[in-house]
Write a protein that holds these residues in place. Structure first.
Motif, short mmCIF file in Angstrom:
data_model
loop_
_atom_site.label_atom_id
_atom_site.label_comp_id
_atom_site.label_asym_id
_atom_site.label_seq_id
_atom_site.Cartn_x
_atom_site.Cartn_y
_atom_site.Cartn_z
N PRO A 34 13.75 58.70 26.76
CA PRO A 34 13.07 57.71 26.90
C PRO A 34 11.49 58.10 27.42
CG PRO A 34 15.15 56.91 27.17
CD PRO A 34 15.22 58.55 27.33
N SER A 35 11.63 58.65 28.24
CA SER A 35 10.26 58.35 29.38
C SER A 35 9.16 59.46 27.86
CB SER A 35 10.15 59.12 30.45
OG SER A 35 11.04 60.40 30.16
N ASP A 36 10.34 61.13 27.24
CA ASP A 36 8.85 61.62 26.73
C ASP A 36 8.97 61.01 24.64
OD1 ASP A 36 9.90 63.28 27.33
OD2 ASP A 36 11.24 64.75 27.00
N ALA A 37 9.51 59.98 24.34
CA ALA A 37 9.54 58.82 23.03
C ALA A 37 8.32 58.15 23.45
CB ALA A 37 10.74 57.99 23.19
N LEU A 38 8.24 57.50 24.88
CA LEU A 38 7.06 56.63 25.25
C LEU A 38 5.93 57.53 25.35
CD1 LEU A 38 8.40 54.53 28.46
CD2 LEU A 38 7.72 53.86 26.76
N TYR A 98 15.35 47.98 20.42
CA TYR A 98 14.46 47.01 21.78
C TYR A 98 13.94 47.07 22.85
CZ TYR A 98 14.45 42.39 24.14
OH TYR A 98 13.20 41.00 23.75
N GLY A 99 14.66 48.01 23.86
CA GLY A 99 15.13 48.86 24.98
C GLY A 99 13.17 49.07 24.85
N MET A 100 13.01 50.50 23.77
CA MET A 100 11.87 50.65 23.41
C MET A 100 10.73 50.15 23.97
SD MET A 100 10.72 53.42 24.23
CE MET A 100 11.55 54.90 24.56
N SER A 127 15.04 62.33 10.90
CA SER A 127 14.26 62.73 11.67
C SER A 127 14.53 61.65 12.98
CB SER A 127 13.32 63.30 10.91
OG SER A 127 12.51 62.89 10.98
N LEU A 128 13.52 61.89 14.25
CA LEU A 128 12.83 61.19 14.88
C LEU A 128 11.70 60.47 14.66
CD1 LEU A 128 13.25 63.18 18.26
CD2 LEU A 128 14.76 60.73 17.34
N ASP A 129 10.81 61.50 13.66
CA ASP A 129 10.48 60.76 12.74
C ASP A 129 10.42 59.17 13.09
OD1 ASP A 129 7.95 62.68 13.81
OD2 ASP A 129 8.43 63.49 11.77
N PHE A 130 11.39 58.99 12.06
CA PHE A 130 11.72 57.30 11.36
C PHE A 130 11.53 56.30 12.61
CE2 PHE A 130 15.16 54.81 11.26
CZ PHE A 130 14.56 54.08 10.80
#
Length: 134
Positions: A119-123, A81-83, A1-4
């Motif tokens: 990545p922009s949504d994750a940010l 690391y990039g994130m 899951s993305l929560d992790f």
């Protein structure tokens, strides 16, 4: 899951957590992380030598520890690391280069393929008040 993933990214410090209590793990992950941060190639031969194992035995041991091959694990760490760099204020372009991706598009494609979100949504999820430049 993305929560992790999001939980992992929101924790400061190391870009990875050990998968096991095997004392050799710290040696391996330290070398991999240093290689990512210092833009140095850390390959299977180097890591196997650190543990005094053959390359094939190292690969088997590594897969037992992580559930994935070294190459996939290194790519995952580079994405994390990039994130982390982006969360610290780097643009996605700078973060992508720091994580050793050819460009932002390569980073974004790889991130989306791995985590199912760009990545922009994750940010935005991780730091909704931050401004993010491309």
């Amino acid at each position: 899951s993305l929560d992790f993933v999001f939980d992992r990214l929101s924790e400061p410090g190391s870009i990875s957590d050990p998968f096991s209590a095997d004392p050799r793990w710290k040696t391996v992950i330290t070398a991999i992380e240093k290689g990512i941060r210092d833009h140095e190639e850390v390959n299977r031969d180097m890591l196997a030598s650190l543990l005094s194992l053959s390359e094939s035995r190292f690969s088997h041991w590594f897969r037992e520890q992580t559930g994935m091959p070294l190459r996939s694990y290194r790519k995952w760490l580079r994405l994390i690391y990039g994130m982390e760099r982006a969360l610290q204020g780097d643009s996605l372009t700078v973060a992508a280069h720091e994580a050793r991706f050819a460009d932002q598009a390569h980073f974004s494609r790889t991130f989306s393929d791995a985590f199912g979100v760009c990545p922009s949504d994750a940010l935005a999820y991780l730091s909704p008040v931050a401004t993010h430049q491309s």
